[in-house]
Write an enzyme that holds these catalytic residues in place. Structure first.
Site, mmCIF file in Angstrom:
data_model
loop_
_atom_site.group_PDB
_atom_site.id
_atom_site.type_symbol
_atom_site.label_atom_id
_atom_site.label_comp_id
_atom_site.label_asym_id
_atom_site.label_seq_id
_atom_site.Cartn_x
_atom_site.Cartn_y
_atom_site.Cartn_z
ATOM 1 N N CYS A 48 9.405 11.039 0.772
ATOM 2 C CA CYS A 48 8.022 11.317 0.400
ATOM 3 C C CYS A 48 7.102 10.530 1.339
ATOM 4 O O CYS A 48 7.494 9.506 1.915
ATOM 5 C CB CYS A 48 7.807 10.898 -1.052
ATOM 6 S SG CYS A 48 6.104 10.989 -1.629
ATOM 7 N N HIS A 49 5.852 10.995 1.484
ATOM 8 C CA HIS A 49 4.887 10.284 2.330
ATOM 9 C C HIS A 49 4.678 8.853 1.852
ATOM 10 O O HIS A 49 4.373 7.966 2.663
ATOM 11 C CB HIS A 49 3.551 11.031 2.341
ATOM 12 C CG HIS A 49 3.515 12.179 3.300
ATOM 13 N ND1 HIS A 49 3.378 12.010 4.662
ATOM 14 C CD2 HIS A 49 3.621 13.518 3.111
ATOM 15 C CE1 HIS A 49 3.382 13.183 5.264
ATOM 16 N NE2 HIS A 49 3.535 14.121 4.347
ATOM 17 N N THR A 50 4.827 8.594 0.559
ATOM 18 C CA THR A 50 4.648 7.242 0.046
ATOM 19 C C THR A 50 5.690 6.303 0.640
ATOM 20 O O THR A 50 5.380 5.158 0.996
ATOM 21 C CB THR A 50 4.743 7.239 -1.492
ATOM 22 O OG1 THR A 50 3.784 8.161 -2.010
ATOM 23 C CG2 THR A 50 4.473 5.857 -2.057
ATOM 24 N N HIS A 70 12.162 7.126 -3.741
ATOM 25 C CA HIS A 70 11.766 7.246 -5.150
ATOM 26 C C HIS A 70 11.808 8.684 -5.660
ATOM 27 O O HIS A 70 11.540 8.897 -6.840
ATOM 28 C CB HIS A 70 10.380 6.638 -5.374
ATOM 29 C CG HIS A 70 9.270 7.334 -4.647
ATOM 30 N ND1 HIS A 70 9.099 7.229 -3.284
ATOM 31 C CD2 HIS A 70 8.283 8.144 -5.090
ATOM 32 C CE1 HIS A 70 8.047 7.941 -2.921
ATOM 33 N NE2 HIS A 70 7.535 8.515 -4.003
ATOM 34 N N GLU A 71 12.132 9.649 -4.824
ATOM 35 C CA GLU A 71 12.368 11.010 -5.309
ATOM 36 C C GLU A 71 13.875 11.235 -5.292
ATOM 37 O O GLU A 71 14.484 11.232 -4.218
ATOM 38 C CB GLU A 71 11.688 12.043 -4.401
ATOM 39 C CG GLU A 71 10.186 12.084 -4.519
ATOM 40 C CD GLU A 71 9.589 13.273 -3.781
ATOM 41 O OE1 GLU A 71 8.407 13.547 -3.990
ATOM 42 O OE2 GLU A 71 10.294 13.934 -2.999
ATOM 43 N N CYS A 100 6.873 3.347 -21.356
ATOM 44 C CA CYS A 100 7.557 2.421 -22.258
ATOM 45 C C CYS A 100 7.598 2.949 -23.690
ATOM 46 O O CYS A 100 8.403 2.518 -24.498
ATOM 47 C CB CYS A 100 6.885 1.047 -22.223
ATOM 48 S SG CYS A 100 5.247 1.001 -23.018
ATOM 49 N N CYS A 103 3.089 1.058 -25.497
ATOM 50 C CA CYS A 103 1.729 0.589 -25.209
ATOM 51 C C CYS A 103 0.695 1.630 -25.649
ATOM 52 O O CYS A 103 1.029 2.760 -26.010
ATOM 53 C CB CYS A 103 1.573 0.275 -23.721
ATOM 54 S SG CYS A 103 1.577 1.738 -22.641
ATOM 55 N N CYS A 106 0.869 4.889 -23.595
ATOM 56 C CA CYS A 106 2.012 5.742 -23.921
ATOM 57 C C CYS A 106 1.832 6.431 -25.269
ATOM 58 O O CYS A 106 2.295 7.558 -25.466
ATOM 59 C CB CYS A 106 3.307 4.940 -23.901
ATOM 60 S SG CYS A 106 3.865 4.500 -22.226
ATOM 61 N N CYS A 114 1.109 3.963 -18.188
ATOM 62 C CA CYS A 114 1.813 2.940 -18.961
ATOM 63 C C CYS A 114 1.419 1.524 -18.530
ATOM 64 O O CYS A 114 1.420 1.201 -17.341
ATOM 65 C CB CYS A 114 3.322 3.136 -18.791
ATOM 66 S SG CYS A 114 4.334 1.902 -19.637
ATOM 67 N N ARG A 118 3.492 0.870 -15.040
ATOM 68 C CA ARG A 118 2.637 1.529 -14.056
ATOM 69 C C ARG A 118 3.075 1.132 -12.648
ATOM 70 O O ARG A 118 3.549 0.027 -12.417
ATOM 71 C CB ARG A 118 1.182 1.123 -14.291
ATOM 72 C CG ARG A 118 0.167 1.956 -13.541
ATOM 73 C CD ARG A 118 -1.244 1.544 -13.911
ATOM 74 N NE ARG A 118 -1.485 1.608 -15.366
ATOM 75 C CZ ARG A 118 -2.677 1.415 -15.905
ATOM 76 N NH1 ARG A 118 -3.719 1.160 -15.145
ATOM 77 N NH2 ARG A 118 -2.818 1.484 -17.216
ATOM 78 N N CYS A 178 8.057 13.000 -7.774
ATOM 79 C CA CYS A 178 6.785 12.455 -7.270
ATOM 80 C C CYS A 178 5.810 13.562 -6.906
ATOM 81 O O CYS A 178 5.117 14.101 -7.740
ATOM 82 C CB CYS A 178 7.040 11.522 -6.091
ATOM 83 S SG CYS A 178 5.536 10.697 -5.483
ATOM 84 N N ARG A 373 9.682 18.788 2.360
ATOM 85 C CA ARG A 373 10.646 17.893 1.743
ATOM 86 C C ARG A 373 11.998 18.058 2.414
ATOM 87 O O ARG A 373 12.471 19.173 2.616
ATOM 88 C CB ARG A 373 10.795 18.153 0.233
ATOM 89 C CG ARG A 373 9.653 17.588 -0.604
ATOM 90 C CD ARG A 373 9.627 16.066 -0.525
ATOM 91 N NE ARG A 373 8.564 15.477 -1.323
ATOM 92 C CZ ARG A 373 7.351 15.188 -0.877
ATOM 93 N NH1 ARG A 373 7.015 15.482 0.383
ATOM 94 N NH2 ARG A 373 6.456 14.616 -1.660
#
Length: 380
Positions: A48-50, A70-71, A100, A103, A106, A114, A118, A178, A373
């Site tokens: 991903c770009h992130t 993270h994907e 979670c 909170c 959530c 969250c 977060r 993502c 992707r």
């Protein structure tokens, strides 16, 4: 429990030792999960770009050595104390933000932000004890957004895992962790275009095309793609885009162009670039009385959004969204089912595939603009 439960697992991981340098395939040690943690076997991941942004460390405090990613899609290997809703063998999608379920956010039907889980790009360690679960010969390796999926095994907080239909192909649905869900949800959950309405999408990268896909699913009759790269239009047609506007082709502001095209403005717009000028244009191009603009892209920290207040008095609405307003554990399973029911088309987002050993090719594809992707297959 699995035969490896409670033991350190040695596996391959693609480690970023320095900012902007090719990842290095290393043997890492992955510690067992602690309380409220889950250890996964990753089967497929994607870039991903992130990942690229923080790997390049542009404008950020470098945190290396680190395992990005993270994907992904994977299978639960073992669970830590207190984990009751997952068991070994479950199919899951790890997500960079969490739920979670305790909170105020959530428990709210209106928020997915969250308090506990977060996104935090600076942490690099697990919440439980402030330590990493990865090491190489005793040297800790930092986590990335709590997922670190560029490893054959990883440890994730249970609140950042969505349990999904085991029949869903992980090599396809892994991209829902993502960008695709972010763009899709921005349209379906936040903009909420009506059937037959007009929608403008600013930015036709993966997130923008996912927003267009959402408009297609919603039944929009006109989907106007806005991008500085005219070469993206043919690809965008696959996602339902019916018209294309390149702001460079006009002497007047693009919001004026769109207003003229649509007899006063579009019903909805979704901005997916992070450009402050695109954000302003996306807001100003919606129709007065009912127009809604949704901001998805992340601006530079010093940017300032400026528009005339009369736009609000004329009943234009401006919204923002985070991860498409999806709660990861509660909502992602239903997005997977949209794909299983052939409502959502994911194959057209996947432009490349490489084995894990060639992960650096995925970076090359993205940096050159060749891929939306690239699926990274963990096993040969």
């Amino acid at each position: 429990m699995s035969s490896t439960a409670g033991q350190v697992i040695r596996c391959k991981a693609a480690v970023a030792w320095e900012a902007g340098k090719p990842l290095v395939m290393e043997e890492v040690e992955v510690a067992p999960p602690q309380a409220m943690e889950v250890r996964l076997k990753i089967l497929f991941t994607s870039l991903c770009h992130t990942d690229v942004y923080f790997w390049e460390a542009k404008g950020q405090t470098p945190l290396f050595p680190r395992i990005f990613g993270h994907e992904a899609g994977g299978i639960v290997e073992s669970v830590g104390e207190g984990v009751t809703d997952l068991k070994p063998g479950d199919h899951v999608l790890p997500v960079f933000t969490g739920e979670c379920k305790e909170c105020r956010h959530c428990k709210s039907e209106e928020s997915n932000m969250c308090d506990l889980l977060r996104i935090n790009t600076d942490r690099g360690v697990m919440l439980n004890d402030g330590k990493s679960r990865f090491s190489i010969r005793g040297q800790p390796i930092y986590h990335f957004v709590g997922t670190s999926t560029f490893s054959e095994y990883t440890v994730v907080h249970v609140g950042c895992l969505a349990k999904i239909n085991p029949a869903a192909p992980l090599e396809k649905v892994c991209i829902l962790s993502c960008g695709v869900s972010t763009g899709l949800g921005a349209t379906l959950n936040v903009a909420k275009p009506k059937k037959g309405s007009s929608v403008a999408i600013f930015g036709l990268g993966a997130v923008g095309l996912a927003a267009a896909e959402g408009a297609r699913i919603a039944g929009a009759s006109r989907i106007i793609g806005v991008d500085l790269n005219s070469n993206r239009f043919n690809e965008a047609k696959k996602f339902g885009v019916t018209e294309f506007v390149n702001p460079k082709d006009y002497k007047k502001p693009v919001q004026e162009v769109i207003a003229e095209m649509t007899n006063g403005g579009v019903d909805r717009s979704v901005e997916c670039t992070g450009s402050i000028n695109a954000m302003i244009s996306a807001f100003e191009c919606v129709h007065d009385g009912w127009g809604v603009a949704v901001l998805v892209g992340v601006p530079n920290k010093d940017d300032s959004f400026k528009t005339h207040p009369v736009s609000f008095l004329n009943e234009k609405t401006l919204k923002g969204t985070f991860f498409g307003n999806y709660k990861p554990r509660s909502d992602l399973p239903s997005v997977v089912e949209m794909y299983m029911n052939k409502e959502l088309e994911l194959e057209k987002f996947i432009t490349h595939e490489v084995p894990f050993s060639e992960i650096n090719k995925a970076f090359d594809y993205m940096l050159s603009g060749a891929s939306l992707r690239c699926i990274i297959r963990m096993e040969a």
